[in-house]
Design a protein around this motif. Sequence first.
Motif, PDB file in Angstrom:
ATOM      1  N   GLY A  12       0.782  -1.230   0.000  1.00 23.28           N
ATOM      2  CA  GLY A  12       0.000   0.000   0.000  1.00 23.28           C
ATOM      3  C   GLY A  12       0.812   1.277   0.000  1.00 23.28           C
ATOM      4  O   GLY A  12       0.343   2.312   0.450  1.00 23.28           O
ATOM      5  N   ILE A  13       2.025   1.250  -0.545  1.00 23.35           N
ATOM      6  CA  ILE A  13       2.928   2.406  -0.491  1.00 23.35           C
ATOM      7  C   ILE A  13       2.698   3.305  -1.697  1.00 23.35           C
ATOM      8  O   ILE A  13       2.898   2.893  -2.838  1.00 23.35           O
ATOM      9  CB  ILE A  13       4.401   1.937  -0.457  1.00 23.35           C
ATOM     10  N   SER A  14       2.277   4.557  -1.440  1.00 26.84           N
ATOM     11  CA  SER A  14       2.132   5.522  -2.532  1.00 26.84           C
ATOM     12  C   SER A  14       2.909   6.805  -2.243  1.00 26.84           C
ATOM     13  O   SER A  14       3.275   7.524  -3.160  1.00 26.84           O
ATOM     14  CB  SER A  14       0.656   5.852  -2.769  1.00 26.84           C
ATOM     15  N   ALA A  15       3.179   7.097  -0.977  1.00 30.65           N
ATOM     16  CA  ALA A  15       3.980   8.257  -0.581  1.00 30.65           C
ATOM     17  C   ALA A  15       5.177   7.738   0.208  1.00 30.65           C
ATOM     18  O   ALA A  15       5.266   6.548   0.500  1.00 30.65           O
ATOM     19  CB  ALA A  15       3.143   9.200   0.269  1.00 30.65           C
ATOM     20  N   PHE A  47       7.536  -4.318  -6.018  1.00 25.05           N
ATOM     21  CA  PHE A  47       6.680  -4.369  -7.192  1.00 25.05           C
ATOM     22  C   PHE A  47       5.513  -3.417  -6.993  1.00 25.05           C
ATOM     23  O   PHE A  47       5.196  -3.029  -5.875  1.00 25.05           O
ATOM     24  CB  PHE A  47       6.219  -5.793  -7.523  1.00 25.05           C
ATOM     25  N   SER A  48       4.910  -3.018  -8.114  1.00 21.53           N
ATOM     26  CA  SER A  48       3.813  -2.063  -8.078  1.00 21.53           C
ATOM     27  C   SER A  48       2.543  -2.708  -8.614  1.00 21.53           C
ATOM     28  O   SER A  48       2.591  -3.662  -9.393  1.00 21.53           O
ATOM     29  CB  SER A  48       4.144  -0.825  -8.916  1.00 21.53           C
ATOM     30  N   SER A  49       1.419  -2.126  -8.205  1.00 21.95           N
ATOM     31  CA  SER A  49       0.122  -2.591  -8.707  1.00 21.95           C
ATOM     32  C   SER A  49      -0.172  -2.056 -10.104  1.00 21.95           C
ATOM     33  O   SER A  49      -1.171  -2.425 -10.712  1.00 21.95           O
ATOM     34  CB  SER A  49      -0.992  -2.183  -7.738  1.00 21.95           C
ATOM     35  N   ALA A  50       0.707  -1.177 -10.637  1.00 27.78           N
ATOM     36  CA  ALA A  50       0.517  -0.605 -11.973  1.00 27.78           C
ATOM     37  C   ALA A  50       1.835  -0.645 -12.749  1.00 27.78           C
ATOM     38  O   ALA A  50       2.891  -0.339 -12.200  1.00 27.78           O
ATOM     39  CB  ALA A  50       0.022   0.834 -11.874  1.00 27.78           C
ATOM     40  N   VAL A  51       1.767  -1.027 -13.992  1.00 24.65           N
ATOM     41  CA  VAL A  51       2.941  -1.057 -14.862  1.00 24.65           C
ATOM     42  C   VAL A  51       3.412   0.379 -15.120  1.00 24.65           C
ATOM     43  O   VAL A  51       2.606   1.297 -15.235  1.00 24.65           O
ATOM     44  CB  VAL A  51       2.615  -1.776 -16.189  1.00 24.65           C
ATOM     45  N   ASN A  52       4.726   0.552 -15.202  1.00 24.41           N
ATOM     46  CA  ASN A  52       5.407   1.818 -15.477  1.00 24.41           C
ATOM     47  C   ASN A  52       5.393   2.813 -14.321  1.00 24.41           C
ATOM     48  O   ASN A  52       5.706   3.986 -14.518  1.00 24.41           O
ATOM     49  CB  ASN A  52       4.902   2.486 -16.765  1.00 24.41           C
ATOM     50  N   ASP A  53       5.040   2.380 -13.131  1.00 26.10           N
ATOM     51  CA  ASP A  53       5.224   3.237 -11.959  1.00 26.10           C
ATOM     52  C   ASP A  53       6.718   3.338 -11.667  1.00 26.10           C
ATOM     53  O   ASP A  53       7.461   2.373 -11.865  1.00 26.10           O
ATOM     54  CB  ASP A  53       4.547   2.647 -10.722  1.00 26.10           C
ATOM     55  N   THR A 106       6.396   8.397  -9.333  1.00 25.14           N
ATOM     56  CA  THR A 106       5.408   8.739 -10.358  1.00 25.14           C
ATOM     57  C   THR A 106       4.552   7.511 -10.618  1.00 25.14           C
ATOM     58  O   THR A 106       4.973   6.385 -10.389  1.00 25.14           O
ATOM     59  CB  THR A 106       6.060   9.175 -11.685  1.00 25.14           C
ATOM     60  N   GLY A 107       3.357   7.751 -11.129  1.00 26.09           N
ATOM     61  CA  GLY A 107       2.467   6.648 -11.466  1.00 26.09           C
ATOM     62  C   GLY A 107       1.186   6.687 -10.664  1.00 26.09           C
ATOM     63  O   GLY A 107       0.914   7.628  -9.918  1.00 26.09           O
ATOM     64  N   SER A 108       0.412   5.612 -10.804  1.00 29.06           N
ATOM     65  CA  SER A 108      -0.916   5.578 -10.197  1.00 29.06           C
ATOM     66  C   SER A 108      -1.129   4.397  -9.262  1.00 29.06           C
ATOM     67  O   SER A 108      -2.165   4.321  -8.606  1.00 29.06           O
ATOM     68  CB  SER A 108      -1.975   5.524 -11.301  1.00 29.06           C
ATOM     69  N   GLY A 109      -0.174   3.485  -9.198  1.00 27.87           N
ATOM     70  CA  GLY A 109      -0.354   2.301  -8.370  1.00 27.87           C
ATOM     71  C   GLY A 109       0.229   2.455  -6.981  1.00 27.87           C
ATOM     72  O   GLY A 109       0.616   3.555  -6.568  1.00 27.87           O
TER      73      GLY A 109
END
Length: 130
Positions: A12-15, A47-53, A106-109
């Motif tokens: 759940g890491i976004s920041a 790893f990220s929940s969205a590609v290209n993060d 950067t990104g959305s995941g």
Amino acid sequence: MGYAQQVNDHSGISAMTDISFGGTPLQVTWTAFASRRYRVTMKALLFSSAVNDNGNLWIRNAASVKQQAFGVNSQSTSHGINVYGSAILTGISGSQTMKMSVERATGSGTFTVAAGTDFPAFVHVEDIGS
């Protein structure tokens, strides 16, 4: 000087987030001497929940001052990237703490630090001389 590892995921890491597992921060504390040099090494499977993060694995001190970053670009949502790096610290003294932090740059995941008994996330601090 010290070694700490974790064998459970942190998700759940976004920041900017200090990595901890079950409330225990992934960090090493030691007494430093100004005449010595120290190497701080970290490893984590990200790893990220969205590609290209784009994400960063950070070495930060107890005051959250950034010491070194290691960047990663997520190419898959199902395969992590092993991020490994180190920083050389000089001119520090007294009680020191270095911790692992992760951020999505950067990104959305959301990023996950994946860890297990066969692939722990770790922080290692060693004295490498004067």
